[in-house]
Design an enzyme around this catalytic site. Sequence first.
Site, PDB file in Angstrom:
ATOM      1  N   GLU A  20       0.810  -1.221   0.000  1.00  0.00           N
ATOM      2  CA  GLU A  20       0.000   0.000   0.000  1.00  0.00           C
ATOM      3  C   GLU A  20       0.843   1.271   0.000  1.00  0.00           C
ATOM      4  OE1 GLU A  20      -0.485  -2.615   1.938  1.00  0.00           O
ATOM      5  OE2 GLU A  20      -2.351  -3.396   1.131  1.00  0.00           O
ATOM      6  N   HIS A  22     -11.916  -4.755   8.644  1.00  0.00           N
ATOM      7  CA  HIS A  22     -12.640  -4.454   7.402  1.00  0.00           C
ATOM      8  C   HIS A  22     -13.826  -3.546   7.711  1.00  0.00           C
ATOM      9  CE1 HIS A  22     -10.387  -8.079   6.274  1.00  0.00           C
ATOM     10  NE2 HIS A  22     -10.517  -7.709   5.020  1.00  0.00           N
TER      11      HIS A  22
HETATM   12  C1  LIG Z   1      -2.303  -4.718   4.269  1.00  0.00           C
HETATM   13  C2  LIG Z   1      -3.347  -5.488   3.552  1.00  0.00           C
HETATM   14  N1  LIG Z   1      -3.568  -5.247   2.246  1.00  0.00           N
HETATM   15  C3  LIG Z   1      -4.530  -5.910   1.583  1.00  0.00           C
HETATM   16  C4  LIG Z   1      -5.303  -6.843   2.213  1.00  0.00           C
HETATM   17  C5  LIG Z   1      -6.414  -7.562   1.447  1.00  0.00           C
HETATM   18  N2  LIG Z   1      -6.046  -8.950   1.187  1.00  0.00           N
HETATM   19  C6  LIG Z   1      -6.423  -9.937   2.026  1.00  0.00           C
HETATM   20  S1  LIG Z   1      -5.796 -11.401   1.567  1.00  0.00           S
HETATM   21  C7  LIG Z   1      -5.036 -10.754   0.211  1.00  0.00           C
HETATM   22  C8  LIG Z   1      -4.215 -11.608  -0.679  1.00  0.00           C
HETATM   23  C9  LIG Z   1      -3.081 -12.235   0.044  1.00  0.00           C
HETATM   24  O1  LIG Z   1      -2.358 -13.062  -0.805  1.00  0.00           O
HETATM   25  P1  LIG Z   1      -1.191 -13.995  -0.293  1.00  0.00           P
HETATM   26  O2  LIG Z   1      -0.275 -13.235   0.589  1.00  0.00           O
HETATM   27  O3  LIG Z   1      -0.605 -14.647  -1.471  1.00  0.00           O
HETATM   28  O4  LIG Z   1      -1.904 -15.051   0.647  1.00  0.00           O
HETATM   29  P2  LIG Z   1      -3.003 -16.139   0.220  1.00  0.00           P
HETATM   30  O5  LIG Z   1      -4.328 -15.506   0.534  1.00  0.00           O
HETATM   31  O6  LIG Z   1      -2.823 -16.452  -1.204  1.00  0.00           O
HETATM   32  O7  LIG Z   1      -2.737 -17.306   1.085  1.00  0.00           O
HETATM   33  C10 LIG Z   1      -5.285  -9.390   0.127  1.00  0.00           C
HETATM   34  C11 LIG Z   1      -4.794  -8.496  -0.926  1.00  0.00           C
HETATM   35  C12 LIG Z   1      -5.044  -7.070   3.588  1.00  0.00           C
HETATM   36  N3  LIG Z   1      -5.746  -7.969   4.287  1.00  0.00           N
HETATM   37  N4  LIG Z   1      -4.065  -6.400   4.222  1.00  0.00           N
END
Ligand SMILES: Cc1ncc(C[n+]2csc(CCOP(=O)(O)OP(=O)(O)O)c2C)c(N)n1
Lengths: 334, 342, 346
Positions: free
Chosen positions: A67, A136
């Site tokens: 971000e 959220h």
């Molecule tokens: C700081 C932050 N940015 C964005 C999000 C929204 N978000 C939740 S899960 C996710 C994807 C995460 O991907 P990854 O790290 O590959 O983990 P996975 O869910 O694939 O196990 C996002 C963008 C968040 N929770 N926190």
Amino acid sequence: MAVVSTQSSVMNNVEAVRATLYEAMKNDDRTLILGEDVGARGNVFLITKDFINEFGPQRVIDTPIAEASIVGIAVGMAMEGLRPIAEIQFADFIYPSYNQIVGEAAKIRYRSNGEYTCPLVIRTPYGGGVRGALSHSVSVEALFYHVPGLKIVAPAFPADVKGLLNASIDDPDPVLFLEHKKTYRLIKGEVPNGHYTIPLGKANLLKEGSQLTVVSYGLYVHWALEAAISLEQEGLSVEVIDLRSIRPMDKAAILESVRKTRKLLIVHEDNKFGGIGAEISAMVAEEALFDLDAPIRRLAAPDVPAMGYAMPLEEEYMSSPGEMADAMREMVKF
Amino acid sequence: MASTDIATGTLERYGLRDEQLRAIFRNMLLQRQLDNRGFQLNRQGKVPFALGSEGHEALQAGAAMAFNRGSDVLAPYYRDLGLCLGIGLSPYEIMLSIFARAADHNGGRQFPNHYSSRAAGLMSFSSILAAHLPHAVGAAYAIKYRGEAGRAVLATCGDGTTSEGEWHESMNFVAVHKLPFVMLVENNEWAISTPLEKQMAEPQIWKRAAGYGMPGRRFNGFDPLETYAAVKDAMDRARSGGGPTLIEGTCYRYLAHSTDDNDMTYRTREAVLERRKQDPVPAFEAVLVEHGVLTPGDVSAMRKDVLRETNEATDAAEALPYPQPADLYTHIYEGAWEPWQS
Amino acid sequence: MATKQRAASKTRVPFERYGLTDGQLVAIFRTMLLQRMLENRGFQLNRQGKIPFASASEGHEAVQAGAAMAFERGKDILVPYYRDLGLALGIGVTPYEVLLSLFARAADHSAGRQFPHHYASRRLGLHTISSVIAAQLPHAVGAAYALKQSGDGGRAVLTTFGDGATSEGEWHESLNFAAVHRLPVVFLCENNEWAISTPLDKQMGQPDIYKRAEGYGIPGIVVDGMDALTCYSAVRDALARARSGGGPSLVEAKCYRFLAHTTDDDDRAYRSREEVANRRKDDPVPRFEQLLLEYSILEGQDVEALKRGVLEEINEATDRAEAMPYPSPSHLYDGVCADRGEPWLG
Ligand SMILES: Cc1ncc(C[n+]2csc(CCOP(=O)(O)OP(=O)(O)O)c2C)c(N)n1
Ligand SMILES: Cc1ncc(C[n+]2csc(CCOP(=O)(O)OP(=O)(O)O)c2C)c(N)n1
Ligand SMILES: [Mg+2]
Ligand SMILES: [Mg+2]
């Protein structure tokens, strides 16, 4: 979005954001959108669905999860003549970008003495009532409204979403555009067709009344309006102002109303301590104390870190039209 | 089983006893069953949200086996159901979290799968990606500072989370201080809708290790035994003063990101089905049966037992109360809290 | 002065591969001299109580003058940090502008708002500088994205930072994004081994920053930051790669910070005089001077004349800038936003 006349269409707030972004992308190829999952997924609320197919991945950028740089890169784009619209997926994730918003974007113009500017929009869904738990559902406006150089908008109605988003995109300075996610699909309304803007810093008088002024924004403005209308059956006359913009804020509208009704209630979902209501109260106390017939009152969230996930914790945190009506009744009768 | 990459050589070389192998497998079954249950309950309108870790079972069950209960610290993320089960959480605790009951670890405050248990060495974490990593680093510093040999921190995150500034800052700090720390990246190739190639230009995350001055390694996260070996190796190094390691387990996210996501908007069913062929759960079942660790009869008994346990946990948790409205105001500071002091 | 005939062409061999004219070689040297003398001037003015603060880049002269020579004025964009006096001079900022900044005069780029050496000039393609470490890196990436988006081939962004800045999250996020999108940007690290009082081994687990490039999938190059010509050629190549669509690079120039961090710092608290004296032996300014003399690009008297000229220019600039007015108090309120930026309307 169903068209009801040639002059306007009925949309909800998601559709209004989407339609406005779409027009901006279509009309100005300097405009681009960057954020997490804005491409193929079309944003988690489907606001930018299919944009990537129409405008291409160069202008609809699925960013890495980072971000600080989503905002920081948008700052650099803006400094070099693009008109980026950065998205923070949920307002709860905006904290890593605080430095770039507060320390950089808001100060680029000032620190370079106007040599560089930062015409940038940062959109983010905020607010609760959606079982969003601690991460959220936050409101972030009070964390930012202290910052000169930054503008903050928080519209509640689809027509305002469009007019204010257009104005934010046109604005030569950074704008934080807050979209209450509970209102996304809940709130529908007529939206004029064609391009128009609503100036930042202009409140909207939603309902006239003579006995009390209620100032609010976002989701709570809908509930305040509902409460005020319901009180008419009791013969109570409450005026409701939708701020729409938080910085700059419409002093004239607030003072004019307060001088008429002589009472002020401020309602917001964000915490009370150091919240938006505190600044409004202080301003009214400075400018119109002797016009008041009752102490100013603020109805705001309790000073706890966040609403919880379990239903009772969310309900306890959030206010309601009933609670607002009670506060209004008490103030009118004061 | 032809479609699996699992090493079918001697199982002995991993140094695991048969009951440990069975425990790994049971964890995988339980994980899948509980995931299904969460999605079911969501469809039934009983819970507003659920999250699945299908595809991560082998990685998580294998890693959990390398975790020393009662001494190591786990700093996981929201997709680590299997890891949390593997270090000692019960299905009942999982269901409390899914139902957001008062008896849940965090009193129903957080989203499901956001556990915290001091007893299990499981650090509280939020939904904010990468925010837990500096905490994990701090915990590792505390271990080193107090000279607690034999202890280490296992921190996990997804591939997408490696893009966060805090990921980098954490990796850098553990390397400077040679902390007892293992960074385990669960690379499932997706971050909600964002594929790996939009997340990073170099898809082999472990290669970043050299830039920090620590060992890096990649392993097949569909193979619980290879996972176990990789995590154990790194944890042993950390526990014995050898400093941090970055390990990357490759896996896949079979389900949508969560019940709020529809993954068919950004990937095809065919692509997912193709990867399903590598499903680690049947693959490991086949290995265990082939090596005589389990008979097919044992497997069905185990499945039944896992289902029974899940059902019981569901019923027990559902019957419990929500937190009270007054619980909103507790645990903000130590003691009662008001912003205005009088 | 540098145009005189030289008989032996074989003495020029070491320079040939850099493709620099004698004029350019001398320009590099002059930038280095200017940088050093301007810095002295800043410290002097501070000691005289005329200005509250100065910072210095002694030890960075070679990397900055070399990099500046690789920068294409009027095309490329520079997103530097606070220690880039030489880079700023090398791409066209004048000593007078530098002194306006030191004196915080109204005519300064930031009209006296920012610390010294925080320039901004759209004409020169010089981004406004932040005091906040690494904050400029996402901006550089965004600017590179804008260049790529405009289809304006042949342009690139050069961004710089210290070794300490590489520990910031924004550093990582910026390299990662630039790599994903193969953006025309060069990340130039001026590794001077210190971040105020923090030595390299407390800053990172291994001392070679360029080695991080592989993890991002981009080229990583390391050069002797005390040698203006290798710095020039590494940055030139990286910029050329960026301009022609080859994507970003990470260039690490190993140099040293000879002075304290700023006039507010006393480096005796954290490093020995011996260490500094030892590293002074590698001072890039006499080293380059020596090289130019050795190969007869300059003669002894040319050097003297150059130094005199530089000193005169600085003296003039000092007097002129000092004579200029401060910004007026009312300037505090100007330019918050395009409008007055008042929080209350009406
Ligand atoms: C700081 C932050 N940015 C964005 C999000 C929204 N978000 C939740 S899960 C996710 C994807 C995460 O991907 P990854 O790290 O590959 O983990 P996975 O869910 O694939 O196990 C996002 C963008 C968040 N929770 N926190
Ligand atoms: C975000 C931030 N943190 C801390 C500081 C204070 N600070 C100013 S310069 C500096 C050291 C920077 O070191 P390095 O990046 O190596 O650059 P150098 O000064 O050595 O050229 C620090 C810590 C700052 N300006 N910004
Ligand atoms: Mg992932
Ligand atoms: Mg340094």
